[in-house]
Design a protein around this motif. Structure first.
Motif, mmCIF file in Angstrom:
data_model
loop_
_atom_site.group_PDB
_atom_site.id
_atom_site.type_symbol
_atom_site.label_atom_id
_atom_site.label_comp_id
_atom_site.label_asym_id
_atom_site.label_seq_id
_atom_site.Cartn_x
_atom_site.Cartn_y
_atom_site.Cartn_z
ATOM 1 N N CYS A 21 0.837 -1.191 0.000
ATOM 2 C CA CYS A 21 0.000 0.000 0.000
ATOM 3 C C CYS A 21 0.882 1.255 0.000
ATOM 4 O O CYS A 21 1.574 1.527 0.994
ATOM 5 C CB CYS A 21 -0.911 0.015 1.222
ATOM 6 S SG CYS A 21 -1.733 1.618 1.361
ATOM 7 N N ARG A 246 -5.589 6.869 -2.603
ATOM 8 C CA ARG A 246 -6.050 5.823 -1.689
ATOM 9 C C ARG A 246 -6.709 4.714 -2.497
ATOM 10 O O ARG A 246 -7.652 4.961 -3.240
ATOM 11 C CB ARG A 246 -7.075 6.372 -0.694
ATOM 12 C CG ARG A 246 -7.465 5.366 0.377
ATOM 13 C CD ARG A 246 -8.704 5.813 1.122
ATOM 14 N NE ARG A 246 -8.918 5.102 2.366
ATOM 15 C CZ ARG A 246 -9.348 3.857 2.451
ATOM 16 N NH1 ARG A 246 -9.590 3.150 1.351
ATOM 17 N NH2 ARG A 246 -9.532 3.288 3.630
ATOM 18 N N ALA A 251 -4.893 -4.998 2.860
ATOM 19 C CA ALA A 251 -4.359 -4.518 4.153
ATOM 20 C C ALA A 251 -5.290 -3.530 4.846
ATOM 21 O O ALA A 251 -5.162 -3.302 6.057
ATOM 22 C CB ALA A 251 -2.996 -3.888 3.934
ATOM 23 N N CYS A 252 -6.233 -2.908 4.108
ATOM 24 C CA CYS A 252 -7.143 -1.932 4.733
ATOM 25 C C CYS A 252 -7.921 -2.563 5.894
ATOM 26 O O CYS A 252 -8.218 -1.892 6.878
ATOM 27 C CB CYS A 252 -8.145 -1.398 3.712
ATOM 28 S SG CYS A 252 -7.394 -0.364 2.454
ATOM 29 N N MET A 258 -6.263 3.596 9.290
ATOM 30 C CA MET A 258 -7.605 3.790 8.717
ATOM 31 C C MET A 258 -8.204 5.152 9.092
ATOM 32 O O MET A 258 -8.780 5.837 8.259
ATOM 33 C CB MET A 258 -8.517 2.644 9.197
ATOM 34 C CG MET A 258 -9.883 2.627 8.587
ATOM 35 S SD MET A 258 -9.800 2.428 6.803
ATOM 36 C CE MET A 258 -10.077 0.690 6.643
HETATM 37 S S1 SF4 Z 1 -6.346 2.237 5.202
HETATM 38 FE FE1 SF4 Z 1 -4.183 1.613 5.358
HETATM 39 S S2 SF4 Z 1 -3.948 -0.047 3.873
HETATM 40 FE FE2 SF4 Z 1 -5.845 1.041 3.342
HETATM 41 S S3 SF4 Z 1 -5.217 2.596 1.823
HETATM 42 FE FE3 SF4 Z 1 -5.136 3.591 3.845
HETATM 43 S S4 SF4 Z 1 -3.033 3.323 4.537
HETATM 44 FE FE4 SF4 Z 1 -3.366 1.847 2.859
#
Ligand code: SF4
Length: 273
Positions: A21, A246, A251-252, A258
């Protein structure tokens, strides 16, 4: 070069993080820490990595049949159990002993399959060649290149036919054939650093999928090198302040950024990424 100066350049783990990410690269470079919670899966990763470092010793001691390899792997497992809390003393401090035992039990369940796959590799390539492919020459060396503007600390490097080659120890699942794209980029990045540090060409490397006892050779292609440079310059841009787009990624679902990760991409990021 002192470690503090090395931080100015991108490092190979940031390239890998970018592939997971890009936004995590942004946040981790702005005083936010990616939560490294000691989960059972993380403990399995630690145990498997330490086990894998000892696979070549187990093979050397064993005869080529599966049962003998299995016996030697069980001895390696005992070594890891004894050493783990000494090697990862900070991470494992205050960890309830039962949690560690559970992770060890899970890894023990894989040892039969690891022995079968290593035994198959030995039948195919011979014992000496199998050992050559995975015996660490150095573990976790610090590699740096001003020319590449890159730093890396691979799990291991090996000495293979007069050359120093990358060995990536991976603890997750393995693909049916070849290696995952991330692993290919990781090998290429370390190979490029080795070329700069040892002054010799590196045309291939090995990925060891520790959970399965599978060893895969990776031939490094010009496109892999191109990708390394491209990702490194994107990481540089992020470190210089560009917030990447984004994207909804796997992984989110467990990302501790988040709550920060709500803004849309910047107009510059939309042109760059
Ligand atoms: S929530 Fe975390 S994994 Fe998802 S886009 Fe944002 S930084 Fe990346």
């Amino acid at each position: 070069m002192p470690l503090i100066d090395l931080k100015l350049h991108a490092n190979v783990s940031e390239l890998m993080l970018y592939m997971k990410c890009p936004r995590q690269v942004y946040y981790t470079n702005r005083d936010h820490e990616l939560a490294a919670e000691i989960t059972p899966e993380y403990l399995e990763h630690m145990i498997l990595k330490e086990m894998a470092i000892g696979y070549s010793d187990a093979i050397e001691r064993a005869s080529i049949d599966r049962v003998s390899i299995l016996d030697e792997l069980n001895i390696e497992m005992e070594r890891v159990k004894g050493e783990l809390e000494l090697i990862y003393s900070t991470e494992l401090r205050n960890l309830p002993h039962r949690v560690l035992e559970t992770a060890e039990e899970v890894v023990s369940e894989h040892i039969g399959m690891i022995a079968s796959n290593l035994s198959e590799t030995i039948s195919k390539y011979g014992k000496e060649e199998t050992i050559r492919r995975i015996r660490p020459y150095r573990t976790e060396p610090v590699l740096h290149s001003d020319k590449l503007k890159l730093t890396g600390i691979p799990s291991a490097i090996i000495q293979y036919e007069e050359k120093i080659l990358p060995l990536s120890i991976r603890t997750g699942k393995y693909p049916d054939s070849g290696v995952w794209r991330n692993d290919r980029i990781h090998i290429a990045a370390i190979a490029m650093l080795l070329e700069e540090n040892y002054g010799d060409s590196v045309e291939h490397g090995f990925v060891q999928y520790a959970r399965h006892g599978s060893i895969r050779e990776v031939k490094i292609r010009p496109e892999d090198r191109r990708q390394v440079l491209k990702i490194r310059s994107r990481v540089d841009s992020i470190k210089n302040g560009i917030l990447p787009e984004r994207k909804e990624v796997t992984a989110c679902s467990y990302c501790n950024f988040m709550h920060l990760c709500t803004t849309a991409r910047s107009s510059l990021a939309s042109r760059l990424f």
